[in-house]
Design a protein around this motif. Structure first.
Motif, PDB file in Angstrom:
ATOM      1  N   GLY A 100       0.958  -1.267   0.066  1.00  0.00           N
ATOM      2  CA  GLY A 100      -0.105   0.288  -0.019  1.00  0.00           C
ATOM      3  C   GLY A 100       0.805   1.334   0.081  1.00  0.00           C
ATOM      4  O   GLY A 100       0.424   2.360  -0.625  1.00  0.00           O
ATOM      5  N   LEU A 101       2.072   1.202   0.801  1.00  0.00           N
ATOM      6  CA  LEU A 101       2.917   2.137   0.664  1.00  0.00           C
ATOM      7  C   LEU A 101       3.392   2.573  -0.660  1.00  0.00           C
ATOM      8  O   LEU A 101       3.676   3.868  -1.041  1.00  0.00           O
ATOM      9  N   LYS A 102       3.853   1.587  -1.282  1.00  0.00           N
ATOM     10  CA  LYS A 102       4.506   1.754  -2.864  1.00  0.00           C
ATOM     11  C   LYS A 102       3.313   2.152  -3.613  1.00  0.00           C
ATOM     12  O   LYS A 102       3.629   3.196  -4.367  1.00  0.00           O
ATOM     13  N   ALA A 103       2.142   1.619  -3.489  1.00  0.00           N
ATOM     14  CA  ALA A 103       1.044   2.286  -4.339  1.00  0.00           C
ATOM     15  C   ALA A 103       0.756   3.759  -4.217  1.00  0.00           C
ATOM     16  O   ALA A 103       0.302   4.389  -5.021  1.00  0.00           O
ATOM     17  N   ARG A 104       1.153   4.132  -2.961  1.00  0.00           N
ATOM     18  CA  ARG A 104       0.769   5.527  -2.610  1.00  0.00           C
ATOM     19  C   ARG A 104       2.056   6.567  -2.863  1.00  0.00           C
ATOM     20  O   ARG A 104       2.288   7.473  -2.608  1.00  0.00           O
ATOM     21  N   HIS A 105       3.029   5.778  -3.596  1.00  0.00           N
ATOM     22  CA  HIS A 105       4.308   6.494  -3.805  1.00  0.00           C
ATOM     23  C   HIS A 105       5.004   7.297  -2.665  1.00  0.00           C
ATOM     24  O   HIS A 105       5.473   8.327  -3.043  1.00  0.00           O
ATOM     25  N   ILE A 106       5.037   6.502  -1.575  1.00  0.00           N
ATOM     26  CA  ILE A 106       5.596   7.186  -0.484  1.00  0.00           C
ATOM     27  C   ILE A 106       7.298   6.891  -0.808  1.00  0.00           C
ATOM     28  O   ILE A 106       7.614   5.847  -1.299  1.00  0.00           O
ATOM     29  N   ALA A 107       7.991   7.503  -0.020  1.00  0.00           N
ATOM     30  CA  ALA A 107       9.647   7.727  -0.155  1.00  0.00           C
ATOM     31  C   ALA A 107      10.163   6.129   0.277  1.00  0.00           C
ATOM     32  O   ALA A 107       9.341   5.815   1.321  1.00  0.00           O
ATOM     33  N   ALA A 108      11.239   5.723  -0.352  1.00  0.00           N
ATOM     34  CA  ALA A 108      11.719   4.448   0.246  1.00  0.00           C
ATOM     35  C   ALA A 108      12.122   4.240   1.605  1.00  0.00           C
ATOM     36  O   ALA A 108      11.715   3.428   2.128  1.00  0.00           O
ATOM     37  N   ASP A 109      12.712   5.358   1.926  1.00  0.00           N
ATOM     38  CA  ASP A 109      13.055   5.444   3.315  1.00  0.00           C
ATOM     39  C   ASP A 109      12.070   5.171   4.289  1.00  0.00           C
ATOM     40  O   ASP A 109      12.029   4.516   5.258  1.00  0.00           O
ATOM     41  N   GLU A 110      11.013   5.954   4.175  1.00  0.00           N
ATOM     42  CA  GLU A 110       9.907   6.071   4.871  1.00  0.00           C
ATOM     43  C   GLU A 110       9.333   4.505   4.816  1.00  0.00           C
ATOM     44  O   GLU A 110       8.580   4.055   5.862  1.00  0.00           O
ATOM     45  N   ILE A 111       9.028   3.908   3.659  1.00  0.00           N
ATOM     46  CA  ILE A 111       8.578   2.779   3.484  1.00  0.00           C
ATOM     47  C   ILE A 111       9.199   1.676   4.472  1.00  0.00           C
ATOM     48  O   ILE A 111       8.721   0.999   5.053  1.00  0.00           O
ATOM     49  N   ALA A 112      10.533   1.792   4.226  1.00  0.00           N
ATOM     50  CA  ALA A 112      11.317   0.641   5.159  1.00  0.00           C
ATOM     51  C   ALA A 112      11.232   1.170   6.712  1.00  0.00           C
ATOM     52  O   ALA A 112      10.815   0.290   7.388  1.00  0.00           O
ATOM     53  N   ARG A 113      10.913   2.410   7.086  1.00  0.00           N
ATOM     54  CA  ARG A 113      10.702   2.640   8.361  1.00  0.00           C
ATOM     55  C   ARG A 113       9.472   2.147   8.796  1.00  0.00           C
ATOM     56  O   ARG A 113       9.169   1.289   9.685  1.00  0.00           O
ATOM     57  N   ARG A 114       8.300   2.455   8.216  1.00  0.00           N
ATOM     58  CA  ARG A 114       7.054   2.080   8.432  1.00  0.00           C
ATOM     59  C   ARG A 114       6.798   0.466   8.367  1.00  0.00           C
ATOM     60  O   ARG A 114       6.092  -0.265   9.183  1.00  0.00           O
ATOM     61  N   VAL A 115       7.353  -0.300   7.347  1.00  0.00           N
ATOM     62  CA  VAL A 115       7.272  -1.851   7.220  1.00  0.00           C
ATOM     63  C   VAL A 115       7.897  -2.470   8.444  1.00  0.00           C
ATOM     64  O   VAL A 115       7.333  -3.205   9.006  1.00  0.00           O
TER      65      VAL A 115
END
Lengths: 233, 273
Positions: A100-115
């Motif tokens: 869902g984070l990738k689908a929402r085009h969130i920055a890679a470092d933020e994706i890694a943090r949230r995941v």
């Protein structure tokens, strides 16, 4: 806070419902099969078109048919966990949570943090690289919950999330749901047909019968009969 | 009497096993012996020598090129068609379903006649193409069109069934997570059906490669232009026997490879299920 007024003509009856769920509150939606529970969730999620509706989420209007306002499904920011969990079997647990984070085009470092955060807090970090198709029912449901929460939703909806789970997994998912709904302070709707679920997880319960609200209140005070059509007598 | 009954049961079991064994052997031999006979009729030296015959090379190349083009068109058009067909209800859907299956039961020669009646020089549409100088029948294009007509149902049926089997919950969840319909299609729906789609594509390739009846009716039998491998076998058996035999062996090997590929894909699917 969720405020929804929904109307939809179905095959055997019309859904006609007023629903309010406060932030940090878990509303349990109950009723017999075909009473309109899942239809309600699907309309709120934007997956089903209502005949007439007004849906406000945290003061933001996401649907008002009279004015032609209808925010697209992907833009509603609603976490939706379904009965079969619907984790994508060809992806790893980590990829599922990040989806869902990738689908929402969130920055890679933020994706890694949230995941990382959600996998740790939902206790699935050790399954990160496992293909989701190989997980048990309880593990899948936890992944589905982490995936739904990772998008930081304004509302969490769960459709029969405990039906396919054993007692231990059911308790784990219930505890996690309560914990994070309180922590994130978002409204939550849980559809179930089991009275024990409603008393254990629900702050409030709403019983549907043929698309109409039959009863609403504290789950422990729920009557064991149906005053509308006597379907639970 | 007490000894007789168990012995009778044992005897019956043995007879049943023997009967089953004979049946399995008979069916297997019936299917396998003709294939074996093809291989035994020619020496390896003669086979490799005939492989260099210009007619064999020409038929092989034409078959490969036309079949690959057929496969690309069927997959490119058939995948979105099957997706939309399985996802949406529309008037006449049942009729479309029947029409998809029709080429499977229609004799290929009849399919060829039908294509000729539509695209032939005086055909329903062909006469208009002919007026602007476009001839379809008896060209390489006709070979491809005949292959698409008879082979596409194998892919369409498989793809349609795969898309119907996918629980809508996966796509719905993807949408609520923020993915567009296109992203959902490419990241969720298609990856979940890939093995099955490949399996359908392999079967389509095999059917197109073996196509004979529709091709000879609609495209004719011109070496280098419309004479595919099955047609070259037919001509070879009336003239140069070893050309026919060599191409037959090639087709048997390719068909066998196709079946192994499908089996491997199915096995992989079972392991991932």
């Amino acid at each position: 806070m969720l405020e929804a007024v929904l109307q939809k003509k179905l095959r055997d009856y019309s859904l006609d419902l007023n629903l309010t769920v406060n932030s940090g509150e878990i509303m349990v939606l109950m009723g017999m099969n075909g009473s309109g529970k899942s239809t309600t969730l699907n309309i709120i999620a934007g997956l089903l078109e209502p005949d007439r509706a007004s849906i406000t989420l945290n003061g933001e209007l996401i649907c008002r048919t009279d004015d032609g306002i209808d925010v697209a499904v992907e833009d509603r920011k609603i976490g939706y966990v379904l009965q079969n969990s619907a984790v994508f079997p060809h992806m790893s647990v980590k990829e599922n949570v990040a989806y869902g984070l990738k689908a929402r085009h969130i920055a890679a470092d933020e994706i890694a943090r949230r995941v990382g955060y959600w996998m740790e807090h939902i206790n699935i970090a050790d399954l990160a690289e496992v293909k989701a198709g190989n997980l048990s029912g309880g593990q899948k449901q936890r992944v589905a919950l982490a995936r739904a929460l990772a998008i930081e939703p304004s509302l969490l909806m769960m459709d029969e999330p405990f039906t396919a789970l054993d007692a231990e997994s059911t308790q784990t998912v219930k505890d996690l749901t309560i914990k994070f709904i309180r922590k994130l302070s978002i409204p939550c709707i849980v559809v179930t047909h089991r009275l024990t679920d409603s008393t254990e997880i629900g702050d409030r319960a709403c019983v549907l019968c043929h698309g109409k609200k039959e009863w609403e209140g504290v789950p422990t005070e729920m009557p064991g009969f149906c005053s509308v059509c006597h379907c639970r007598d | 009497m007490t000894f007789w009954k168990p012995r009778s049961v044992q005897l019956k079991k043995k007879l049943a096993f023997a009967g089953a064994g004979i049946l399995i052997a008979a069916v297997t031999l019936y299917l396998f012996l003709p294939i074996l006979a093809v291989f035994l009729r020619i020496t390896p030296e003669r086979f490799f020598q005939t492989l260099q015959d210009p007619n064999v090379i020409s038929a092989l190349w034409l078959s490969m090129i036309t079949t690959i083009i057929t496969l690309i068109i069927v997959v490119a058009v058939g995948t979105p068609f099957a997706y939309f067909h399985s996802r949406y209800s529309y008037p006449g859907k049942v009729i479309v379903d029947t029409l998809i299956d029709l080429p499977l039961v229609l004799p290929p020669a009849v399919a060829g006649v039908a294509l000729l009646m539509l695209y032939g020089r005086v055909g329903l549409l062909g006469k208009y193409f002919n007026m602007v100088g476009i001839q379809i029948a008896f060209t390489t294009l006709a070979v491809i069109m005949a292959q698409i007509f008879v082979a596409s149902p194998f892919y369409l049926r498989q793809a349609k069934s795969l898309f119907e089997q996918i629980d809508p919950a996966y796509e719905q969840t993807s949408r609520t997570l923020g993915a567009s319909p296109v992203r959902t299609l490419f990241l969720v729906t298609l990856p979940m059906t890939t093995s099955g789609l490949i399996s359908g594509a392999v079967m389509t390739f095999g059917r197109a490669l073996g196509e004979f009846g529709a091709t000879i009716m609609f495209a004719g039998n011109v070496p280098g232009t419309t004479q595919t491998m099955p047609l070259a076998v037919y001509v070879g058996m009336q003239g140069d026997f070893y050309v026919g035999l060599t191409i037959s062996i090639l087709l048997v090997i390719i068909s066998f490879a196709i079946m192994i590929a499908v089996r491997l894909i199915q096995k992989r699917e079972e392991q991932h299920a």
